[in-house]
Design a protein around this motif. Structure first.
Motif, PDB file in Angstrom:
ATOM      1  N   PRO A 172      63.079  -3.041 -10.602  1.00 17.07           N
ATOM      2  CA  PRO A 172      63.171  -1.599 -10.848  1.00 17.07           C
ATOM      3  C   PRO A 172      63.763  -1.228 -12.197  1.00 17.07           C
ATOM      4  O   PRO A 172      63.582  -0.085 -12.648  1.00 17.07           O
ATOM      5  N   ASP A 173      64.498  -2.139 -12.848  1.00 17.42           N
ATOM      6  CA  ASP A 173      65.132  -1.823 -14.130  1.00 17.42           C
ATOM      7  C   ASP A 173      64.215  -2.059 -15.321  1.00 17.42           C
ATOM      8  O   ASP A 173      64.613  -1.806 -16.460  1.00 17.42           O
ATOM      9  N   LEU A 174      63.011  -2.569 -15.074  1.00 18.40           N
ATOM     10  CA  LEU A 174      62.033  -2.803 -16.134  1.00 18.40           C
ATOM     11  C   LEU A 174      60.787  -1.979 -15.844  1.00 18.40           C
ATOM     12  O   LEU A 174      60.521  -1.623 -14.697  1.00 18.40           O
ATOM     13  N   PRO A 227      56.189  -5.449 -11.813  1.00 18.33           N
ATOM     14  CA  PRO A 227      55.948  -6.582 -10.918  1.00 18.33           C
ATOM     15  C   PRO A 227      56.446  -7.886 -11.562  1.00 18.33           C
ATOM     16  O   PRO A 227      56.203  -8.131 -12.744  1.00 18.33           O
ATOM     17  N   VAL A 228      57.144  -8.694 -10.782  1.00 15.70           N
ATOM     18  CA  VAL A 228      57.667  -9.954 -11.314  1.00 15.70           C
ATOM     19  C   VAL A 228      57.222 -11.160 -10.484  1.00 15.70           C
ATOM     20  O   VAL A 228      57.754 -12.252 -10.633  1.00 15.70           O
ATOM     21  N   TYR A 256      48.314  -7.261  -9.271  1.00 12.47           N
ATOM     22  CA  TYR A 256      49.332  -7.041 -10.307  1.00 12.47           C
ATOM     23  C   TYR A 256      49.009  -5.789 -11.123  1.00 12.47           C
ATOM     24  O   TYR A 256      49.890  -4.964 -11.392  1.00 12.47           O
ATOM     25  N   LEU A 257      47.759  -5.653 -11.544  1.00 14.01           N
ATOM     26  CA  LEU A 257      47.378  -4.502 -12.366  1.00 14.01           C
ATOM     27  C   LEU A 257      47.699  -3.198 -11.655  1.00 14.01           C
ATOM     28  O   LEU A 257      48.281  -2.270 -12.239  1.00 14.01           O
ATOM     29  N   ARG A 258      47.330  -3.101 -10.406  1.00 18.06           N
ATOM     30  CA  ARG A 258      47.558  -1.858  -9.668  1.00 18.06           C
ATOM     31  C   ARG A 258      49.054  -1.555  -9.554  1.00 18.06           C
ATOM     32  O   ARG A 258      49.474  -0.404  -9.682  1.00 18.06           O
ATOM     33  N   ASP A 259      49.863  -2.595  -9.318  1.00 16.24           N
ATOM     34  CA  ASP A 259      51.307  -2.373  -9.231  1.00 16.24           C
ATOM     35  C   ASP A 259      51.892  -1.989 -10.588  1.00 16.24           C
ATOM     36  O   ASP A 259      52.765  -1.124 -10.674  1.00 16.24           O
ATOM     37  N   ALA A 260      51.428  -2.623 -11.646  1.00 16.10           N
ATOM     38  CA  ALA A 260      51.987  -2.381 -12.980  1.00 16.10           C
ATOM     39  C   ALA A 260      51.698  -0.973 -13.472  1.00 16.10           C
ATOM     40  O   ALA A 260      52.474  -0.410 -14.262  1.00 16.10           O
ATOM     41  N   PRO A 303      48.259 -11.116 -16.399  1.00 16.74           N
ATOM     42  CA  PRO A 303      47.947  -9.752 -15.968  1.00 16.74           C
ATOM     43  C   PRO A 303      48.870  -8.690 -16.554  1.00 16.74           C
ATOM     44  O   PRO A 303      48.468  -7.526 -16.670  1.00 16.74           O
ATOM     45  N   MET A 304      50.104  -9.060 -16.936  1.00 16.65           N
ATOM     46  CA  MET A 304      50.972  -8.068 -17.563  1.00 16.65           C
ATOM     47  C   MET A 304      50.379  -7.572 -18.874  1.00 16.65           C
ATOM     48  O   MET A 304      50.404  -6.368 -19.180  1.00 16.65           O
TER      49      MET A 304
END
Length: 341
Positions: free
Chosen positions: A192-194, A184-185, A173-177, A122-123
């Motif tokens: 938060p750093d990525l 999202p990990v 995942y898509l919505r969070d990304a 999903p990423m």
């Protein structure tokens, strides 16, 4: 980069009308290899059944874009399986194809029907979809599905039976990304750093589901902005559209978009009566317009036309649809009005 900008209408508003009515799109591939004469030509050229002739594809896409159609739609068929599924689909990788279309079109919504989410991380889907949305000026409609071709899953070392759960996880995942504030990990955690770039141009890339995705109607209504259903008769489509809108209303959500498809062989005689075929018909223009008005009354927002059965040259069919069919549908709102609404 498209000439469109963020002030113009969202992608979903390109295929639906606030006052009701039907819009038309074109389903890829743009060939007419299912016509009898073209089948003879395919055999003569030695092309396997199901692999379309895409020689004139770019020119036909440009014609569709300038002719007033609302969208173009492509399928996601990673592997050609002539024994079990004799249709190669739209052939090109959907995200490569979307990038190409973003560069040669300016007006149509760009839709997938549909990306099989469990087959991709999903990423990478999130990044590819956001890239298309940016490059197209906010014209992406991301149709998604869980897939119905069991051969694809073992080729990738994936479990076919768990595709429903994988589909749901990918949607989350898509919505969070696509949000600001980290990457999202897994397990609902955000790093938060990525971050994942670019972010979509639209406030939210609309997702529509093709088929059921192994999900309940309630989950679909709560998590999707639209449904893309298989071609059916007007009576069944009316029932499906009514159920979709009823579920959305019960959740306090906007109506979204209800979409179907039609396999069209448009006769050159406008008075020719309907000869049904699987998922569509051979018909003259007048009877086809009557059918479209029936679908408008049924509450269908958008109909994707597959022209592969066409016996006539596709450029000629597209011209007739643009000249004589699109103008008799309920008029489209202006981009400024639609965006404001």
């Amino acid at each position: 980069m498209s000439k469109h900008n963020v002030d113009q209408m969202p992608a979903l508003d390109r295929i639906r009308r606030p006052e009701g009515g039907l819009t038309l799109g074109i389903e890829l591939p743009l060939d007419n290899d299912w016509a009898p004469e073209r089948e003879t030509q395919r055999v003569r050229e030695g092309r396997p059944f199901g692999i379309p002739d895409l020689t004139h594809y770019p020119d036909l896409i440009r014609q569709v874009d300038r002719s007033g159609f609302a969208a173009v739609w492509m399928r996601d068929v990673p592997v050609f399986d002539p024994r079990n599924f004799g249709d190669a689909g739209s052939v090109y990788d959907p995200f490569v194809n979307l990038g190409f279309l973003a560069g040669i079109t300016e007006n149509v919504a760009l839709g997938t029907a549909a990306v099989v989410l469990p087959l991709r991380h999903p990423m990478m889907v999130a990044k590819a979809a956001a890239s298309v949305d940016r490059l197209s000026g906010g014209r992406l409609i991301l149709g998604v599905a869980s897939g119905d071709r069991p051969v694809e899953y073992p080729l990738l070392g994936l479990d076919y039976e768990s595709r429903g759960e994988a589909f749901r996880d990918a949607v989350d995942y898509l919505r969070d990304a696509w949000k600001d504030g980290g990457l999202p990990v897994g397990n609902g955690r955000i790093e938060p750093d990525l971050d994942l770039l670019p972010k979509p141009l639209q406030a939210q890339i609309p997702m529509v589901i093709a088929g059921q995705g192994r999900q309940s109607p309630e989950w679909i209504a709560a998590n999707m902005q639209g449904r893309f259903v298989y071609p059916n008769g007007a009576e069944k489509l009316t029932t499906q559209a009514r159920e979709w809108r009823s579920l959305r209303k019960a959740l306090g959500l906007p109506a979204g978009a209800f979409i179907s498809a039609f396999h069209l062989d448009l006769a050159d005689n406008p008075n020719e009566q309907v000869t049904p075929r699987r998922f569509g018909a051979r018909t003259g223009r007048k009877a086809f317009i009557d059918h479209l008005h029936t679908l408008e009354d049924a509450g269908i927002d958008h109909l994707a036309l597959l022209l592969r059965p066409s016996r006539r040259p596709l450029g000629e069919v597209i011209d007739e649809l643009a000249r004589d069919v699109l103008p008799v549908l309920k008029p489209q709102s202006s981009p400024v009005k639609a965006a404001a609404e």
